[in-house]
Design a protein around this motif. Structure first.
Motif, PDB file in Angstrom:
ATOM      1  N   ASN A  80       0.838  -1.200   0.000  1.00 23.51           N
ATOM      2  CA  ASN A  80       0.000   0.000   0.000  1.00 23.51           C
ATOM      3  C   ASN A  80       0.870   1.246   0.000  1.00 23.51           C
ATOM      4  OD1 ASN A  80       0.837   0.329   2.795  1.00 23.51           O
ATOM      5  ND2 ASN A  80      -0.691  -1.234   3.304  1.00 23.51           N
ATOM      6  N   VAL A  81       0.211   2.389  -0.054  1.00 22.87           N
ATOM      7  CA  VAL A  81       0.929   3.657  -0.111  1.00 22.87           C
ATOM      8  C   VAL A  81       1.690   3.942   1.179  1.00 22.87           C
ATOM      9  CG1 VAL A  81      -1.039   5.066   0.672  1.00 22.87           C
ATOM     10  CG2 VAL A  81       0.726   6.087  -0.779  1.00 22.87           C
ATOM     11  N   GLN A  82       1.176   3.431   2.289  1.00 26.39           N
ATOM     12  CA  GLN A  82       1.878   3.644   3.562  1.00 26.39           C
ATOM     13  C   GLN A  82       3.262   3.006   3.536  1.00 26.39           C
ATOM     14  OE1 GLN A  82      -1.420   2.498   3.495  1.00 26.39           O
ATOM     15  NE2 GLN A  82      -2.256   4.527   3.964  1.00 26.39           N
ATOM     16  N   GLU A  83       3.356   1.803   3.003  1.00 29.13           N
ATOM     17  CA  GLU A  83       4.663   1.153   2.874  1.00 29.13           C
ATOM     18  C   GLU A  83       5.511   1.854   1.815  1.00 29.13           C
ATOM     19  OE1 GLU A  83       4.819  -3.065   2.409  1.00 29.13           O
ATOM     20  OE2 GLU A  83       3.119  -3.416   3.764  1.00 29.13           O
ATOM     21  N   ALA A  84       4.854   2.359   0.795  1.00 31.07           N
ATOM     22  CA  ALA A  84       5.580   2.976  -0.316  1.00 31.07           C
ATOM     23  C   ALA A  84       6.347   4.222   0.115  1.00 31.07           C
ATOM     24  CB  ALA A  84       4.620   3.325  -1.446  1.00 31.07           C
ATOM     25  N   VAL A  85       5.797   4.968   1.058  1.00 32.04           N
ATOM     26  CA  VAL A  85       6.446   6.219   1.485  1.00 32.04           C
ATOM     27  C   VAL A  85       7.246   6.042   2.765  1.00 32.04           C
ATOM     28  CG1 VAL A  85       4.638   7.582   0.370  1.00 32.04           C
ATOM     29  CG2 VAL A  85       4.479   7.093   2.819  1.00 32.04           C
ATOM     30  N   ASP A  86       7.455   4.820   3.178  1.00 30.28           N
ATOM     31  CA  ASP A  86       8.238   4.570   4.392  1.00 30.28           C
ATOM     32  C   ASP A  86       9.618   5.227   4.275  1.00 30.28           C
ATOM     33  OD1 ASP A  86       8.846   3.249   6.925  1.00 30.28           O
ATOM     34  OD2 ASP A  86      10.208   2.008   5.747  1.00 30.28           O
ATOM     35  N   GLY A  87       9.993   5.982   5.294  1.00 36.15           N
ATOM     36  CA  GLY A  87      11.294   6.634   5.298  1.00 36.15           C
ATOM     37  C   GLY A  87      11.253   8.110   4.998  1.00 36.15           C
ATOM     38  N   VAL A  88      10.095   8.639   4.571  1.00 36.90           N
ATOM     39  CA  VAL A  88      10.027  10.076   4.326  1.00 36.90           C
ATOM     40  C   VAL A  88      10.144  10.828   5.647  1.00 36.90           C
ATOM     41  CG1 VAL A  88       8.636   9.781   2.251  1.00 36.90           C
ATOM     42  CG2 VAL A  88       7.508  10.239   4.432  1.00 36.90           C
ATOM     43  N   LYS A  89      10.858  11.947   5.606  1.00 34.64           N
ATOM     44  CA  LYS A  89      11.102  12.727   6.809  1.00 34.64           C
ATOM     45  C   LYS A  89      10.998  14.214   6.500  1.00 34.64           C
ATOM     46  CE  LYS A  89      14.404   9.339   8.655  1.00 34.64           C
ATOM     47  NZ  LYS A  89      15.825   9.116   9.050  1.00 34.64           N
ATOM     48  N   ARG A 122      10.154   0.861  -5.520  1.00 35.23           N
ATOM     49  CA  ARG A 122       8.890   0.434  -4.916  1.00 35.23           C
ATOM     50  C   ARG A 122       7.749   0.708  -5.889  1.00 35.23           C
ATOM     51  NH1 ARG A 122       9.785   3.702   0.833  1.00 35.23           N
ATOM     52  NH2 ARG A 122      11.820   2.774   1.337  1.00 35.23           N
ATOM     53  N   ILE A 123       6.801  -0.231  -5.943  1.00 30.94           N
ATOM     54  CA  ILE A 123       5.649  -0.060  -6.828  1.00 30.94           C
ATOM     55  C   ILE A 123       4.404  -0.595  -6.129  1.00 30.94           C
ATOM     56  CG2 ILE A 123       6.074  -2.262  -8.019  1.00 30.94           C
ATOM     57  CD1 ILE A 123       5.035  -0.921 -10.595  1.00 30.94           C
ATOM     58  N   PHE A 124       3.289   0.112  -6.328  1.00 26.15           N
ATOM     59  CA  PHE A 124       2.022  -0.355  -5.749  1.00 26.15           C
ATOM     60  C   PHE A 124       0.874   0.081  -6.653  1.00 26.15           C
ATOM     61  CE2 PHE A 124       2.367   3.934  -4.212  1.00 26.15           C
ATOM     62  CZ  PHE A 124       1.075   4.421  -4.088  1.00 26.15           C
ATOM     63  N   GLU A 125      -0.254  -0.590  -6.499  1.00 29.13           N
ATOM     64  CA  GLU A 125      -1.447  -0.249  -7.270  1.00 29.13           C
ATOM     65  C   GLU A 125      -2.244   0.784  -6.498  1.00 29.13           C
ATOM     66  OE1 GLU A 125      -3.713  -3.143  -9.896  1.00 29.13           O
ATOM     67  OE2 GLU A 125      -5.071  -2.960  -8.178  1.00 29.13           O
ATOM     68  N   GLY A 126      -2.425   1.960  -7.119  1.00 22.90           N
ATOM     69  CA  GLY A 126      -3.152   3.037  -6.463  1.00 22.90           C
ATOM     70  C   GLY A 126      -4.653   2.827  -6.491  1.00 22.90           C
ATOM     71  N   THR A 127      -5.355   3.655  -5.725  1.00 21.62           N
ATOM     72  CA  THR A 127      -6.812   3.546  -5.635  1.00 21.62           C
ATOM     73  C   THR A 127      -7.442   4.938  -5.715  1.00 21.62           C
ATOM     74  OG1 THR A 127      -6.749   3.684  -3.215  1.00 21.62           O
ATOM     75  CG2 THR A 127      -6.694   1.476  -4.199  1.00 21.62           C
ATOM     76  N   ASN A 128      -8.725   4.947  -6.069  1.00 23.10           N
ATOM     77  CA  ASN A 128      -9.557   6.153  -5.983  1.00 23.10           C
ATOM     78  C   ASN A 128      -8.985   7.351  -6.755  1.00 23.10           C
ATOM     79  OD1 ASN A 128     -11.360   4.799  -4.163  1.00 23.10           O
ATOM     80  ND2 ASN A 128      -9.913   5.210  -2.506  1.00 23.10           N
ATOM     81  N   TYR A 129      -8.485   7.103  -7.947  1.00 27.91           N
ATOM     82  CA  TYR A 129      -7.963   8.212  -8.748  1.00 27.91           C
ATOM     83  C   TYR A 129      -9.091   9.131  -9.203  1.00 27.91           C
ATOM     84  CZ  TYR A 129      -3.400   5.975  -8.939  1.00 27.91           C
ATOM     85  OH  TYR A 129      -2.185   5.434  -8.598  1.00 27.91           O
ATOM     86  N   GLU A 130      -8.902  10.435  -8.995  1.00 27.62           N
ATOM     87  CA  GLU A 130      -9.899  11.413  -9.418  1.00 27.62           C
ATOM     88  C   GLU A 130      -9.648  11.880 -10.849  1.00 27.62           C
ATOM     89  OE1 GLU A 130     -11.016  14.572  -6.738  1.00 27.62           O
ATOM     90  OE2 GLU A 130     -10.041  13.537  -5.064  1.00 27.62           O
ATOM     91  N   LYS A 131      -8.374  11.998 -11.232  1.00 29.03           N
ATOM     92  CA  LYS A 131      -8.000  12.443 -12.580  1.00 29.03           C
ATOM     93  C   LYS A 131      -8.735  13.737 -12.958  1.00 29.03           C
ATOM     94  CE  LYS A 131      -7.065   7.830 -14.420  1.00 29.03           C
ATOM     95  NZ  LYS A 131      -7.324   6.902 -15.525  1.00 29.03           N
ATOM     96  N   ARG A 132      -8.592  14.723 -12.126  1.00 34.40           N
ATOM     97  CA  ARG A 132      -9.285  15.986 -12.383  1.00 34.40           C
ATOM     98  C   ARG A 132      -8.753  16.669 -13.644  1.00 34.40           C
ATOM     99  NH1 ARG A 132     -10.071  19.302  -6.734  1.00 34.40           N
ATOM    100  NH2 ARG A 132     -10.547  17.543  -5.372  1.00 34.40           N
ATOM    101  N   ILE A 133      -9.594  17.480 -14.241  1.00 30.62           N
ATOM    102  CA  ILE A 133      -9.210  18.295 -15.389  1.00 30.62           C
ATOM    103  C   ILE A 133      -8.924  19.695 -14.888  1.00 30.62           C
ATOM    104  CG2 ILE A 133      -9.979  19.285 -17.581  1.00 30.62           C
ATOM    105  CD1 ILE A 133     -11.686  16.768 -17.965  1.00 30.62           C
TER     106      ILE A 133
END
Length: 232
Positions: free
Chosen positions: A8-17, A213-224
């Motif tokens: 998930n995205v939580q694991e994907a951003v592990d280490g950000v400070k 790191r790679i993960f499948e995202g969710t709930n994309y809005e793709k705004r214009i």
């Protein structure tokens, strides 16, 4: 084959400070790493330097980080669609480095390819070149621009496999590909994650070696960013 997937995205951003430098792909609101940005907002990391073509709009994309004053410095080409960006820049709250768009892409690519710097004619004789080394090649003047140094690159692709191979779609190919491998850690979020071997090798834009790191995202809005329609 090395599998690069995280759950998930939580694991994907592990280490950000706090105080880190991030690259964020996309063009306008097209191809931005929506899930990663939302997670950075949730984590409330601060004092960030963000390298991105632009900063989204007031309430979406990097505009969310600006709204919470998590960004100290923006390195960008275009700021025109974000009123919060404009306000913070004019008030001195936000340090802004404006860079010609091609130079921004080239400095990302230089980092990706291991070059410490590039020479470019863009900006010579303007404020962009102030304080920088210049040099003449074949009768034409160039400006020395250093490759970017970033802790994380957050990119968004259309499809990817578990080994990190990526396919981008349409306008999302502008800055996402050159940011892959341009930072210490590249995090790719994709709309569709498949098994290794399912992608046509001839269609892959970025090989997995550039992705950590790679993960499948969710709930994309793709705004214009600006919807323009023709009258009947």
């Amino acid at each position: 084959m090395i599998i690069k997937t995280v759950d998930n995205v939580q694991e994907a951003v592990d280490g950000v400070k706090n105080g880190m430098t991030f690259m964020l792909g996309g063009f306008g609101l097209c191809g931005i790493p929506e899930n990663a940005i939302s997670e950075l907002v949730r984590l409330n990391v601060k004092n960030l330097t963000c390298i991105s073509n632009n900063a989204g709009v007031d309430d979406f994309g990097l505009g969310q980080l600006l709204h919470k004053k998590q960004i100290d410095k923006m390195v960008s080409s275009y700021v025109g669609e974000n009123a919060i960006f404009e306000k913070q820049m004019l008030s001195g709250e936000l340090d802004v480095e404006l860079i010609p768009q091609g130079t921004l892409a080239a400095r990302c690519q230089a980092a990706q390819q291991g070059f410490p710097a590039i020479y470019t004619p863009a900006g010579y004789g303007t404020e962009v070149a102030q304080g920088k080394e210049t040099r003449e090649f074949d009768g034409k003047m160039y400006v020395l621009e250093e490759a970017f140094k970033a802790d994380f690159a957050f990119v968004k692709a259309w499809k990817g496999d578990k080994a990190g191979n990526l396919i981008f779609k349409g306008t999302a190919r502008n800055f996402n590909p050159v940011m892959c491998g341009s930072a210490k850690i590249t995090v790719a979020e994709v709309e569709e994650l498949v098994e290794p071997g399912e992608l046509d090798p001839n269609q892959i834009h970025i090989p997995g070696i550039f992705v950590q790191r790679i993960f499948e995202g969710t709930n994309y809005e793709k705004r214009i960013e600006q919807r323009t329609v023709r009258s009947k």
